[in-house]
Design a protein around this motif. Structure first.
Motif, PDB file in Angstrom:
ATOM      1  N   PRO A 130       0.811  -1.222   0.000  1.00 37.66           N
ATOM      2  CA  PRO A 130       0.000   0.000   0.000  1.00 37.66           C
ATOM      3  C   PRO A 130       0.850   1.281   0.000  1.00 37.66           C
ATOM      4  O   PRO A 130       0.359   2.343  -0.352  1.00 37.66           O
ATOM      5  CB  PRO A 130      -0.830  -0.111   1.279  1.00 37.66           C
ATOM      6  CG  PRO A 130      -0.149  -1.131   2.119  1.00 37.66           C
ATOM      7  CD  PRO A 130       0.592  -2.044   1.191  1.00 37.66           C
ATOM      8  N   HIS A 131       2.131   1.177   0.393  1.00 38.89           N
ATOM      9  CA  HIS A 131       2.988   2.374   0.434  1.00 38.89           C
ATOM     10  C   HIS A 131       3.905   2.470  -0.779  1.00 38.89           C
ATOM     11  O   HIS A 131       4.315   3.562  -1.156  1.00 38.89           O
ATOM     12  CB  HIS A 131       3.845   2.369   1.709  1.00 38.89           C
ATOM     13  CG  HIS A 131       3.045   2.178   2.954  1.00 38.89           C
ATOM     14  ND1 HIS A 131       2.090   3.088   3.357  1.00 38.89           N
ATOM     15  CD2 HIS A 131       3.023   1.175   3.864  1.00 38.89           C
ATOM     16  CE1 HIS A 131       1.524   2.653   4.473  1.00 38.89           C
ATOM     17  NE2 HIS A 131       2.072   1.501   4.794  1.00 38.89           N
ATOM     18  N   CYS A 132       4.270   1.331  -1.379  1.00 38.27           N
ATOM     19  CA  CYS A 132       5.315   1.324  -2.411  1.00 38.27           C
ATOM     20  C   CYS A 132       4.819   0.875  -3.780  1.00 38.27           C
ATOM     21  O   CYS A 132       5.551   1.002  -4.755  1.00 38.27           O
ATOM     22  CB  CYS A 132       6.454   0.395  -1.994  1.00 38.27           C
ATOM     23  SG  CYS A 132       7.119   0.756  -0.368  1.00 38.27           S
ATOM     24  N   HIS A 170       6.498  -8.513   6.197  1.00 39.02           N
ATOM     25  CA  HIS A 170       7.276  -7.305   6.500  1.00 39.02           C
ATOM     26  C   HIS A 170       7.971  -6.859   5.223  1.00 39.02           C
ATOM     27  O   HIS A 170       8.659  -7.656   4.577  1.00 39.02           O
ATOM     28  CB  HIS A 170       8.319  -7.617   7.579  1.00 39.02           C
ATOM     29  CG  HIS A 170       9.071  -6.408   8.038  1.00 39.02           C
ATOM     30  ND1 HIS A 170      10.432  -6.319   7.988  1.00 39.02           N
ATOM     31  CD2 HIS A 170       8.640  -5.229   8.543  1.00 39.02           C
ATOM     32  CE1 HIS A 170      10.811  -5.134   8.451  1.00 39.02           C
ATOM     33  NE2 HIS A 170       9.750  -4.453   8.791  1.00 39.02           N
ATOM     34  N   HIS A 171       7.785  -5.582   4.857  1.00 34.17           N
ATOM     35  CA  HIS A 171       8.419  -5.095   3.628  1.00 34.17           C
ATOM     36  C   HIS A 171       9.863  -4.686   3.949  1.00 34.17           C
ATOM     37  O   HIS A 171      10.223  -3.503   3.944  1.00 34.17           O
ATOM     38  CB  HIS A 171       7.618  -3.929   3.041  1.00 34.17           C
ATOM     39  CG  HIS A 171       7.971  -3.658   1.607  1.00 34.17           C
ATOM     40  ND1 HIS A 171       7.403  -2.674   0.859  1.00 34.17           N
ATOM     41  CD2 HIS A 171       8.858  -4.272   0.795  1.00 34.17           C
ATOM     42  CE1 HIS A 171       7.926  -2.678  -0.358  1.00 34.17           C
ATOM     43  NE2 HIS A 171       8.816  -3.638  -0.419  1.00 34.17           N
ATOM     44  N   THR A 172      10.684  -5.699   4.190  1.00 25.30           N
ATOM     45  CA  THR A 172      12.042  -5.530   4.710  1.00 25.30           C
ATOM     46  C   THR A 172      12.928  -4.630   3.850  1.00 25.30           C
ATOM     47  O   THR A 172      13.665  -3.797   4.361  1.00 25.30           O
ATOM     48  CB  THR A 172      12.716  -6.917   4.821  1.00 25.30           C
ATOM     49  OG1 THR A 172      11.763  -7.816   5.377  1.00 25.30           O
ATOM     50  CG2 THR A 172      13.938  -6.878   5.688  1.00 25.30           C
ATOM     51  N   SER A 173      12.884  -4.820   2.538  1.00 27.95           N
ATOM     52  CA  SER A 173      13.769  -4.038   1.658  1.00 27.95           C
ATOM     53  C   SER A 173      13.045  -2.861   1.024  1.00 27.95           C
ATOM     54  O   SER A 173      13.536  -2.278   0.060  1.00 27.95           O
ATOM     55  CB  SER A 173      14.323  -4.937   0.553  1.00 27.95           C
ATOM     56  OG  SER A 173      15.013  -6.013   1.127  1.00 27.95           O
ATOM     57  N   GLY A 174      11.882  -2.525   1.552  1.00 29.79           N
ATOM     58  CA  GLY A 174      11.149  -1.372   1.023  1.00 29.79           C
ATOM     59  C   GLY A 174      10.838  -0.403   2.141  1.00 29.79           C
ATOM     60  O   GLY A 174      11.753   0.100   2.782  1.00 29.79           O
ATOM     61  N   CYS A 175       9.543  -0.225   2.425  1.00 31.08           N
ATOM     62  CA  CYS A 175       9.135   0.780   3.411  1.00 31.08           C
ATOM     63  C   CYS A 175       9.321   0.300   4.850  1.00 31.08           C
ATOM     64  O   CYS A 175       9.135   1.053   5.779  1.00 31.08           O
ATOM     65  CB  CYS A 175       7.684   1.181   3.168  1.00 31.08           C
ATOM     66  SG  CYS A 175       6.534  -0.207   3.238  1.00 31.08           S
ATOM     67  N   THR A 228      11.574   6.247  -3.297  1.00 27.77           N
ATOM     68  CA  THR A 228      11.180   4.975  -2.697  1.00 27.77           C
ATOM     69  C   THR A 228      12.408   4.152  -2.328  1.00 27.77           C
ATOM     70  O   THR A 228      13.491   4.340  -2.859  1.00 27.77           O
ATOM     71  CB  THR A 228      10.278   4.183  -3.672  1.00 27.77           C
ATOM     72  OG1 THR A 228       9.656   3.125  -2.964  1.00 27.77           O
ATOM     73  CG2 THR A 228      11.062   3.602  -4.842  1.00 27.77           C
ATOM     74  N   MET A 229      12.196   3.249  -1.384  1.00 28.17           N
ATOM     75  CA  MET A 229      13.237   2.333  -0.956  1.00 28.17           C
ATOM     76  C   MET A 229      12.990   1.025  -1.698  1.00 28.17           C
ATOM     77  O   MET A 229      11.856   0.556  -1.752  1.00 28.17           O
ATOM     78  CB  MET A 229      13.061   2.114   0.556  1.00 28.17           C
ATOM     79  CG  MET A 229      14.272   1.651   1.239  1.00 28.17           C
ATOM     80  SD  MET A 229      15.414   3.010   1.506  1.00 28.17           S
ATOM     81  CE  MET A 229      16.749   2.090   2.225  1.00 28.17           C
ATOM     82  N   THR A 230      14.041   0.427  -2.267  1.00 30.85           N
ATOM     83  CA  THR A 230      13.844  -0.834  -2.991  1.00 30.85           C
ATOM     84  C   THR A 230      15.156  -1.596  -3.065  1.00 30.85           C
ATOM     85  O   THR A 230      16.153  -1.174  -2.473  1.00 30.85           O
ATOM     86  CB  THR A 230      13.273  -0.550  -4.407  1.00 30.85           C
ATOM     87  OG1 THR A 230      12.983  -1.779  -5.052  1.00 30.85           O
ATOM     88  CG2 THR A 230      14.254   0.239  -5.251  1.00 30.85           C
ATOM     89  N   LEU A 231      15.139  -2.721  -3.766  1.00 29.49           N
ATOM     90  CA  LEU A 231      16.369  -3.475  -3.994  1.00 29.49           C
ATOM     91  C   LEU A 231      16.889  -3.175  -5.396  1.00 29.49           C
ATOM     92  O   LEU A 231      16.116  -3.122  -6.347  1.00 29.49           O
ATOM     93  CB  LEU A 231      16.100  -4.977  -3.903  1.00 29.49           C
ATOM     94  CG  LEU A 231      15.904  -5.621  -2.533  1.00 29.49           C
ATOM     95  CD1 LEU A 231      15.590  -7.096  -2.693  1.00 29.49           C
ATOM     96  CD2 LEU A 231      17.134  -5.451  -1.661  1.00 29.49           C
ATOM     97  N   ILE A 254      15.768   5.273  -4.073  1.00 30.95           N
ATOM     98  CA  ILE A 254      15.784   5.896  -5.393  1.00 30.95           C
ATOM     99  C   ILE A 254      14.911   7.136  -5.384  1.00 30.95           C
ATOM    100  O   ILE A 254      13.774   7.101  -4.916  1.00 30.95           O
ATOM    101  CB  ILE A 254      15.244   4.922  -6.467  1.00 30.95           C
ATOM    102  CG1 ILE A 254      16.035   3.614  -6.464  1.00 30.95           C
ATOM    103  CG2 ILE A 254      15.273   5.565  -7.842  1.00 30.95           C
ATOM    104  CD1 ILE A 254      15.505   2.589  -7.460  1.00 30.95           C
ATOM    105  N   THR A 255      15.445   8.255  -5.895  1.00 32.91           N
ATOM    106  CA  THR A 255      14.661   9.482  -6.055  1.00 32.91           C
ATOM    107  C   THR A 255      14.727   9.883  -7.509  1.00 32.91           C
ATOM    108  O   THR A 255      15.806   9.861  -8.114  1.00 32.91           O
ATOM    109  CB  THR A 255      15.258  10.625  -5.204  1.00 32.91           C
ATOM    110  OG1 THR A 255      15.411  10.171  -3.870  1.00 32.91           O
ATOM    111  CG2 THR A 255      14.354  11.847  -5.228  1.00 32.91           C
ATOM    112  N   ARG A 256      13.583  10.234  -8.085  1.00 36.86           N
ATOM    113  CA  ARG A 256      13.611  10.749  -9.451  1.00 36.86           C
ATOM    114  C   ARG A 256      13.804  12.257  -9.358  1.00 36.86           C
ATOM    115  O   ARG A 256      12.964  12.969  -8.827  1.00 36.86           O
ATOM    116  CB  ARG A 256      12.315  10.424 -10.195  1.00 36.86           C
ATOM    117  CG  ARG A 256      12.442  10.716 -11.682  1.00 36.86           C
ATOM    118  CD  ARG A 256      11.226  10.290 -12.468  1.00 36.86           C
ATOM    119  NE  ARG A 256      11.630   9.813 -13.782  1.00 36.86           N
ATOM    120  CZ  ARG A 256      11.204   8.708 -14.327  1.00 36.86           C
ATOM    121  NH1 ARG A 256      10.357   7.938 -13.693  1.00 36.86           N
ATOM    122  NH2 ARG A 256      11.601   8.363 -15.528  1.00 36.86           N
ATOM    123  N   THR A 257      14.942  12.751  -9.864  1.00 34.36           N
ATOM    124  CA  THR A 257      15.247  14.177  -9.766  1.00 34.36           C
ATOM    125  C   THR A 257      14.913  14.907 -11.067  1.00 34.36           C
ATOM    126  O   THR A 257      14.956  16.122 -11.127  1.00 34.36           O
ATOM    127  CB  THR A 257      16.740  14.395  -9.429  1.00 34.36           C
ATOM    128  OG1 THR A 257      17.519  13.677 -10.390  1.00 34.36           O
ATOM    129  CG2 THR A 257      17.073  13.865  -8.054  1.00 34.36           C
TER     130      THR A 257
END
Lengths: 90, 177
Positions: free
Chosen positions: A8-10, A56-61, B134-137, B145-148
């Motif tokens: 829901p956040h990502c 758990h969204h460990t590698s995201g939010c 957003t935070m991701t792998l 990652i930020t879109r600038t």
């Protein structure tokens, strides 16, 4: 196992970003009987079909989510933040 | 006892910004990265943080509900940092991550194509507009990652992973050499 989870956040994310904790059950009251607690801690239903799981969204939010997943088809019916679930139950 | 002189070494000190055909990989200055944490996950305080500090839009970036990164190219002294934390005090708490997180710039018309090789986050402009973060792998490395810009991204990664991520990005850019 479902491979894309709509956080829901990502937004849509692959399952590799998540950690699955297991069935999202209603926690018994502190003074519940030992049998009730034993059931809550150790016994699981292993249902065929829809059920709620903590992810758990460990590698995201890094938020705890409740994912409603179909164990037969791997389809995800819904995902919500675990804090939203608590409010809905009250 | 031996006295050691602490020497500051840039995490990407040995790397040089590189240009490929249509994509540019950049070492960004190790300025400041502050993690702003609110008491509650509800509500978007990024606008209020920007107003309180007089910052531009891209300086405050979403991390997760109730948390943002405040980012800039200039290093902050201890006095500046405490002053800044005091100004934000009732709203959010600040944790200095300046030495813990490293920024890498990725820009050019092929930037989205390069990044899409490593991450499953939807990078389409409609789903990931300018200013979105957003935070991701990226591969197996967790990155923010930020879109600038339409064709520009900033990646932020834990310091110890910066060199690995840089090398992976360089490999991902290799087809545009």
């Amino acid at each position: 196992m479902a491979s894309l989870v709509p956080c829901p956040h990502c937004g849509q994310r692959p399952k590799e970003e998540f950690t699955v904790k297991g069935a999202a059950l209603a926690r018994p009251t502190a003074d519940a009987s030992p049998e009730t607690w034993f059931d809550y801690v150790y016994l699981r239903d292993n249902p065929r079909g829809l059920y709620d799981e903590y992810w758990h969204h460990t590698s995201g939010c890094r938020r705890w989510l409740v994912v409603t997943r179909d164990t037969a088809t791997h389809e995800i019916e819904g995902v919500r933040d675990a804090s939203a679930k608590k409010e809905a139950a009250e | 006892m031996t006295d050691f002189i602490i020497e500051h070494r840039a995490a990407l000190g040995e790397k040089k910004s590189s240009s490929f055909m249509g994509v540019k990989l950049e070492v960004l200055p190790e300025g400041h990265v502050l993690h702003a944490l609110a008491g509650s996950a509800d509500g978007d305080l990024s606008g209020a943080i920007r107003t309180a500090l007089g910052l531009e839009a891209l300086a405050v970036r979403f991390v997760t509900p109730g948390q943002w990164f405040i980012v800039g190219d200039n290093a902050l002294s201890h006095a500046e940092l405490t002053g800044l934390a005091d100004r934000l005090k009732p709203m959010v708490d600040i944790v200095d991550q300046s030495h813990g997180r490293i920024r890498i710039g990725l820009s050019g018309e092929k930037a989205t194509a390069v990044l899409a090789k490593g991450t499953a986050a939807d990078l389409a402009l409609a789903a990931f507009p300018v200013g979105h973060a957003t935070m991701t792998l990226i591969g197996h490395i967790g990155a923010h990652i930020t879109r600038t810009g339409e064709n520009a991204f900033e990646l932020m990664v834990l310091r110890g992973f910066a060199e690995s991520l840089w090398d992976e990005l360089a490999d991902m850019c290799a087809e545009f050499r």
